[in-house]
Design an enzyme around this catalytic site. Structure first.
Site, short mmCIF file in Angstrom:
data_model
loop_
_atom_site.label_atom_id
_atom_site.label_comp_id
_atom_site.label_asym_id
_atom_site.label_seq_id
_atom_site.Cartn_x
_atom_site.Cartn_y
_atom_site.Cartn_z
N PHE A 138 -10.10 25.22 0.53
CA PHE A 138 -10.23 25.65 1.93
C PHE A 138 -10.98 26.96 1.96
O PHE A 138 -10.59 27.91 1.28
CB PHE A 138 -8.87 25.81 2.60
N ASP A 223 -13.09 32.95 -3.89
CA ASP A 223 -12.56 33.10 -2.54
C ASP A 223 -11.15 33.69 -2.68
O ASP A 223 -10.20 32.99 -3.01
CB ASP A 223 -12.52 31.73 -1.86
N LYS A 252 -7.84 38.36 5.61
CA LYS A 252 -6.40 38.37 5.81
C LYS A 252 -5.79 39.75 5.61
O LYS A 252 -5.86 40.60 6.48
CB LYS A 252 -5.75 37.31 4.91
#
Length: 413
Positions: A138, A223, A252
């Site tokens: 993702f 990532d 985040k």
């Protein structure tokens, strides 16, 4: 007259791309949240690994308020002090030489993937544009990022996916070796597959990816949107593994809840995004970068990072015991405070149902696919909050096991 704000209002005014819970949080402090009715919850979800310092941490609030009284926004025609300070800090604390600021993980990854294409074509010609990524990964919700991620449910129905992307099985070194070639511009990996079950990469897999990228002149991109900023007990996951990428994306937790993301790169990679090749109106916003600087300073403290490791040990032990007592979890996996509780056979496919049950008992958790309950609490969650959260999980698990036994007995009869 102001309309009453409730969950029902969502269904009338919001685009229906989400299906939120009935609870509407209105206030948070530490790892506790209160809803509109005053009910208290222990937050073990961390806003999906965003609220690394919990809710309304005093250090972040102070940084935001102080900057809000100075400067909110200038266009990228100019630079600003908070952005420069944060970029300098990030380069000092990582492998990277250069930083590009964005607002979300998807935007940071979009920048990284565009950089990879530009790098490949500049160094190897028009044929060097393939990106190798993992199935079930993702990387965000833009068209490019859903094309790179190996999950068709996110990319179907939007017309042709972006081409030149090959997917391989995560942690399968043989498949990876077969996929990488002189046409590869980048290999993109999450050190832990978060959305698809909290599956950590093996050390040998990441090492092999590094070797293959060096052999074929490709970029290794990590990532670290979910694994970065202390989540694993090291500031970044690449440090935990000892495998250094060429490009890394973070988001985040870097803003502690304020929208902020960044792509970090070596000089050799970064030079291919020259003036005019990419940009972001709000990337490097002074407010966001002031908060990010405060978050980085706080999370980088040795006692905070060491605390992640001790909390990991306590939580994993407690969750394993709880899961065994009630036949709920067959195991707990993950690193640091990114944990996946793997559901036993009777509960497989029912993760959403369990998330709702736990919420009704006053504890917020996540799912990672249909078979895994995911926890990503604050890195500084207090011991009392952990114990209270575990007690509430225990109460819910007792009820679930009773229901399961009753159902089984009825089937047998």
């Amino acid at each position: 007259m102001m309309e009453t704000v409730s969950r029902d209002l969502f269904d009338r005014v919001m685009v229906p791309n989400y299906s939120p819970m009935g609870t509407v949080p209105v206030h948070g402090s530490g790892s506790r949240i209160w809803d509109q009715n005053g009910k208290e919850y222990i937050d073990l979800s961390g806003g999906i690994a965003v609220n690394a310092l919990g809710h309304c941490h005093a250090v972040l609030v102070q940084a935001l308020v102080e900057q809000a009284q100075k400067l909110w926004h200038v266009s990228n025609i100019y630079t600003n002090e908070p952005a420069l300070r944060l970029a300098s800090e990030l380069t000092q604390r990582t492998f990277a030489d250069r930083v590009f600021f964005a607002n979300s993980g998807a935007e940071a990854n979009e920048a990284a993937f565009k950089l990879a294409r530009r790098f490949g074509i500049n160094t190897g010609g028009d044929a060097k544009y393939e990106i190798i990524a993992a199935n079930k990964s993702f990387h965000g919700r833009s068209l490019f990022t859903v094309s790179v991620a190996g999950q068709r449910k996110y990319s179907e129905g939007f017309g042709p996916a972006i081409g030149g992307i090959r997917h391989v099985t995560f942690n399968d070194e043989v498949e990876l070796e077969a996929a990488v070639s002189n046409a590869t511009c980048a290999v993109v990996l999450e050190p832990i597959l978060g959305e698809s079950g909290v599956l950590p990469a093996t050390l040998s897999y990441l090492q092999r990816a590094r070797e293959l990228c060096d052999k074929y002149g490709a970029l290794l991109i990590f990532d670290e949107v979910q694994t970065g900023m202390g989540r694993l007990g090291s500031l970044f996951a690449y440090e935990h593994y000892g495998v250094v990428p060429d490009v890394m994306t973070i988001a985040k937790a870097i803003g502690g809840g304020f929208p902020l993301a960044a792509m970090l790169a070596t000089d050799d990679a970064a030079r291919h995004l020259s003036v005019g090749t990419h940009g972001s109106t709000f990337g490097g916003n002074p407010l966001a970068c002031a908060v990010g600087e405060a978050a980085l300073h706080y999370i980088s403290q040795p006692d905070v990072l060491q605390g992640v490791t001790s909390r990991h040990t306590y939580l994993v032990s407690s969750l394993c015991e709880l899961g065994k007592r009630h036949g709920l979890f067959e195991g707990v996996r993950g690193i640091g405070l990114l944990l996946g509780c793997v559901l036993t056979e009777p509960w497989k496919g029912r993760a959403r149902e369990l998330v709702e049950m736990f919420l009704s008992h006053g504890v917020m958790v996540l799912q990672a696919g249909p078979d895994v309950i995911r926890l990503a609490p604050s890195l500084v969650i207090e011991q009392g909050e952990i114990d209270e959260g575990l007690a509430r999980l225990e109460a819910a698990a007792m009820l679930l096991s009773h229901v399961q036994r009753s159902t089984s007995e009825n089937v047998e009869i």
